[in-house]
Enzyme design. Sequence first.
Site, short mmCIF file in Angstrom:
data_model
loop_
_atom_site.label_atom_id
_atom_site.label_comp_id
_atom_site.label_asym_id
_atom_site.label_seq_id
_atom_site.Cartn_x
_atom_site.Cartn_y
_atom_site.Cartn_z
CE1 TYR A 60 -2.32 5.74 -9.14
CE2 TYR A 60 -1.08 6.58 -7.27
CZ TYR A 60 -1.33 5.60 -8.23
OH TYR A 60 -0.56 4.68 -8.15
NE ARG A 86 2.91 10.36 -13.30
CZ ARG A 86 3.74 9.84 -12.56
NH1 ARG A 86 4.68 9.03 -13.00
NH2 ARG A 86 3.57 9.98 -11.18
NE ARG A 111 -22.02 -0.55 -11.90
CZ ARG A 111 -22.07 -1.20 -12.87
NH1 ARG A 111 -23.13 -1.47 -13.24
NH2 ARG A 111 -21.07 -1.94 -13.18
CG HIS A 124 -20.14 -0.14 -17.95
ND1 HIS A 124 -21.16 -0.58 -17.38
CD2 HIS A 124 -19.12 -0.96 -17.63
CE1 HIS A 124 -21.02 -1.73 -16.49
NE2 HIS A 124 -19.55 -2.16 -16.56
CD GLU A 153 5.27 0.20 -14.37
OE1 GLU A 153 5.75 1.29 -13.81
OE2 GLU A 153 4.32 0.34 -14.91
CG LEU A 159 3.70 5.94 -14.14
CD1 LEU A 159 2.28 6.20 -14.70
CD2 LEU A 159 3.68 6.23 -12.64
N1 PDD Z 1 3.66 5.20 -7.35
N2 PDD Z 1 5.34 2.75 -11.68
C1 PDD Z 1 4.35 2.41 -11.03
C2 PDD Z 1 3.11 1.29 -11.32
C3 PDD Z 1 3.70 3.34 -10.07
O1 PDD Z 1 2.67 3.33 -9.27
C4 PDD Z 1 4.75 4.52 -9.64
C5 PDD Z 1 4.40 5.56 -8.47
C6 PDD Z 1 5.90 4.53 -10.09
C7 PDD Z 1 6.88 5.65 -10.09
O2 PDD Z 1 6.52 6.80 -10.56
P1 PDD Z 1 6.98 8.30 -9.85
O3 PDD Z 1 8.37 8.37 -9.65
O4 PDD Z 1 6.46 9.25 -10.68
O5 PDD Z 1 6.46 8.36 -8.41
C8 PDD Z 1 6.18 3.72 -11.21
C9 PDD Z 1 3.08 6.08 -6.59
C10 PDD Z 1 4.12 6.63 -5.76
C11 PDD Z 1 1.88 5.37 -5.76
O6 PDD Z 1 1.32 4.55 -6.25
O7 PDD Z 1 1.73 5.56 -4.53
#
Ligand code: PDD
Length: 287
Positions: free
Chosen positions: A33, A52, A100, A102, A182, A207
Site C-alpha cells: 500500500y 516506493r 487459497r 500460499h 521507527e 520503512l
Molecule cells: N505509514 N514507518 C512506517 C511503519 C509507516 O507505516 C509509515 C507510513 C512511515 C512513514 O512513511 P511516509 O513518510 O512515507 O508516509 C514510516 C502510513 C502513513 C500509514 O500506514 O498510514
Amino acid sequence: MSRFAYVNGRFVRHGQAAVHIEDRGYQLADGVYEVWAVFDGKLADAAGHFARLWRSLDELRIAHPMSEASLTIVLREAIRRNQVREGLVYLQVTRGVARRDHAFPNPAVPPAVVITARSVDRVAAEAKAAKGSGVVTVPENRWGRCDIKTIGLLPNALAKQAAREHGAIEAWFVDELGLVTEGASSNAWIVDAEGRLRTRDTQANILRGVTRLTLLDVIAEAGLPVEERPFTVEEAKAAKEAFITGAGSLVTPIVTIDGVKVGDGTVGPVASRLRGAYIERAKAGAI
Ligand code: PDD
C-alpha cells in the site's frame, strides 16, 4: 456527502465497495500500500510514493497494475470525486484473486487495486501539533523486510492499540539493542542532547519514509546538523525534542516517551519549525 472508492477499474459508492473473499490481500496479506497526503487537492511527495510503490511491488514480484501516468489520473479522480482539499489518499495493490494457496497463483492473475480518499481537518491537526503528543515504546517484533510497505500490519496495529490505551499517539518499536527502529506508522526523530537532529539510517529494518526523505532535504537547506544514526530510548528521553514523520502525521512533535517528559514537556522550536517548513515544501511540490 457521498464517498467513492476505486475498486479494480471503476469507482463505486464507498458503502457498496467490496473485494472478493479470495483476494490474497484478505487471506494472506499478500499486497502493498501507499498513502499520500493531499494539500489543496493535490498529491504531496508524489514521486517518492510512486517510487516506493514500484519498489514494494517489484520486491514481492507483484505486477504493476498500471503506469504511473494512469495511476496519477485515477488518484486525482479519487480526490475529485470525494471532494478532498486537505486529506489523504490510500492505495492498495494485492497479488489478486485466486483459490487459497500460499504459493503464487499459476498462471498469474491480475493484481487487485483499491483506492480511497478522505478529508483531514488540518486546523484540528495544527492545534494538536501545537500541543504535542506522547509515544510509548514496544519491543520490535516485525519481520525482516520492513522496507517493503506491505499490508501485513498486525504488529503495527497491536503497537498502535497499546499507544492508544496509554493515551499516546504512536508506538516506537525498540530492537534488542535498545535502539528505536521507527513508529507503527511513522519514522522517529530526536533533537539529541547536543542539539543534533537524529533519525535511524535506512540500512536498518525500517520503512524508507518519503516524508523522512523530504524532511532531510528541508533540514539540509536550513543548514541544521543532522545524523542518520540510531538512538536508544534513554537518549530519546534525555533529548531536547522528539517528533515523528509520515504522510499522516506530517511532522508531529512528541512531548512524552513512556510518560517521561522530553525536554520541558512542551513542543520545541526545531520540531515546530520543521513542521511548518515541511508543509510549505510539500504544498509547493504537490501535483
Ligand atoms: N505509514 N514507518 C512506517 C511503519 C509507516 O507505516 C509509515 C507510513 C512511515 C512513514 O512513511 P511516509 O513518510 O512515507 O508516509 C514510516 C502510513 C502513513 C500509514 O500506514 O498510514
